[in-house]
Design an enzyme around this catalytic site. Structure first.
Site: not given
Length: 427
Positions: A92, A303
């Site tokens: 992304n 993450d």
């Protein structure tokens, strides 16, 4: 041959020994009691713990597009400082990593910088728009091992079915961000007493669990290698356990912050604690700990999500979700499992190095500390107190949720194939 001797190290926290590393070939040449004084360089490791270099299946390095918050170089620095020798950076970015040449550029930049192997993750759908699949076959042939629309869920079940079938055909991992967006519109915090008390719109567990259940059944029927990103709820653990009991090829990760932190942190309305999925309740954190211990959840993945202060120092509802993780993850896992006696250093090596490398079929990462194996290693001092400070981190951003928290385990050195990429004396 250029050689490096690591004297007085404790592989996996066990008996002290010495290692001789062939730096030229990047492999462990010998292990034993001799001191290897004739090595080109000798390091006294002070009886500290030696682990295989850590592997992170889930990071965001922001390049291309948001180099103001992180780059492949600064992310590699943060990774090396945290003990990582390989990371997988999500798609992304801007532009989205949905073409082979973009993925190849990420890999080449990481290799040129040389601090960490930076593997690109390809997007499942073009532009992360959830409408049309990327050319999974072409990207797989260019070296992409995992595909994910992380940050967004592949909500369309027919599209997800096709993605699972294509991923199976090309033997790549499909990593799902499990979130039914129809149930999370405007939500910023876990749906529970804390969100209600604070007046924050709640994010229900079922938004994650319904996608996990659907995808597990699809993987059962259509095959492939399915991986669940950032599991966060007790119900998700139950669904994963059911899937594995059925023989479904499902793997899952948990983040350090979902193990250590809960929605109790939200009392301050500090945007540092906004994350996707949100911090849950204590019973969710406990279920995730037990799931990692028994193998229902396979790995710890950070993450790692850098954001600038302009995106975090705002009202909680407007803060961008995400937290730094690379430089603190080992310390968090040490606190949650090793200091409490729940697990040992072998377990840490398994969930932070060996198992992620196995899932992603890396040949030279997550390997045993043994003669002939790659010398991608991390040295950890388990009794070196330090305080997390965002401004002191190697990452370009400073949005750590652990600001001011003292940890005991500190990475003191990292080697990638025999080359030192981080040393505490360099910090």
């Amino acid at each position: 041959m250029t050689t490096l001797a690591l004297n007085n190290v404790r592989p996996y926290g066990e008996d002290a020994t010495n290692l001789l590393i062939d730096v030229t070939r990047g492999v462990i040449e010998a292990i034993g009691d001799s001191r290897f004084d004739d090595a080109d360089e000798v390091i006294d490791c002070g009886g500290n713990v030696l682990l295989p270099g850590l592997v992170d299946m889930h990071v965001h390095l922001r390049e291309p597009g948001r180099e103001d918050t992180e780059t492949i170089a600064t992310g590699s620095d943060a990774a090396a400082k945290g003990g990582f020798t390989a990371v997988f950076t999500m798609a992304n970015t801007n532009p989205v990593i949905d073409q082979p040449f973009l993925a190849e550029a990420v890999w080449e930049k990481g290799q040129t910088y040389g601090k960490c192997d930076v593997y690109p993750v390809g997007s499942i759908t073009q532009g992360l728009e959830g409408e049309q699949l990327t050319e999974i076959g072409l990207m797989a042939r260019s070296g992409v091992r995992m595909f994910s629309d992380d940050g967004k869920c592949v909500n369309d079940p027919q599209l997800m079915r096709r993605a699972i079938e294509y991923a199976k055909a090309h033997d790549v991992v499909l990593a799902q961000h499990a979130e039914d967006h129809r149930m999370t519109s405007g939500a910023v915090a876990h749906e529970g007493e804390q969100a209600a008390r604070l007046g924050l719109r709640g994010w229900p567990r079922v938004a994650e669990e319904s996608i996990v259940a659907r995808d597990a059944i699809m993987t059962r029927d259509y095959g492939g290698r399915y991986h669940l990103c950032h599991a966060s709820t007790e119900g998700t653990v139950q669904l994963l356990r059911f899937a594995k009991d059925q023989g479904i090829e499902v793997t899952a990760e948990v983040t350090p912050h979902h193990l250590l932190l809960t929605d109790e942190q939200l009392k301050t309305y500090d945007g540092l604690y906004r994350v996707n999925p949100p911090l849950r309740e204590a019973r969710d954190a406990e279920a995730l700990k037990q799931a990692l211990l028994d193998g229902t959840v396979d790995v710890v993945a950070t993450d790692h999500a850098p954001h600038g202060s302009e995106d975090k120092c705002v009202e909680f509802e407007h803060a961008k979700p995400g937290m730094l993780g690379l430089e603190t993850s080992l310390a968090v896992v040490h606190r949650v499992f090793v200091e409490t006696g729940l697990a040992d250093w072998r377990f840490v090596a398994k969930v932070m190095s060996e198992r992620p490398a196995e899932i992603l079929r890396l040949q030279d990462q997550g390997r045993p500390i043994a003669v002939g194996e790659p010398a991608s290693l991390v040295l950890v001092d388990p009794q070196s107190p330090w305080t997390a400070r965002g401004e002191e981190m190697a990452s370009k951003a400073s949005n750590t949720p652990y600001e001011g928290i003292e940890f005991n385990a500190r990475v003191t050195a990292t080697w990638l194939r025999g080359i030192q990429t981080y040393g505490a004396q360099q910090d």
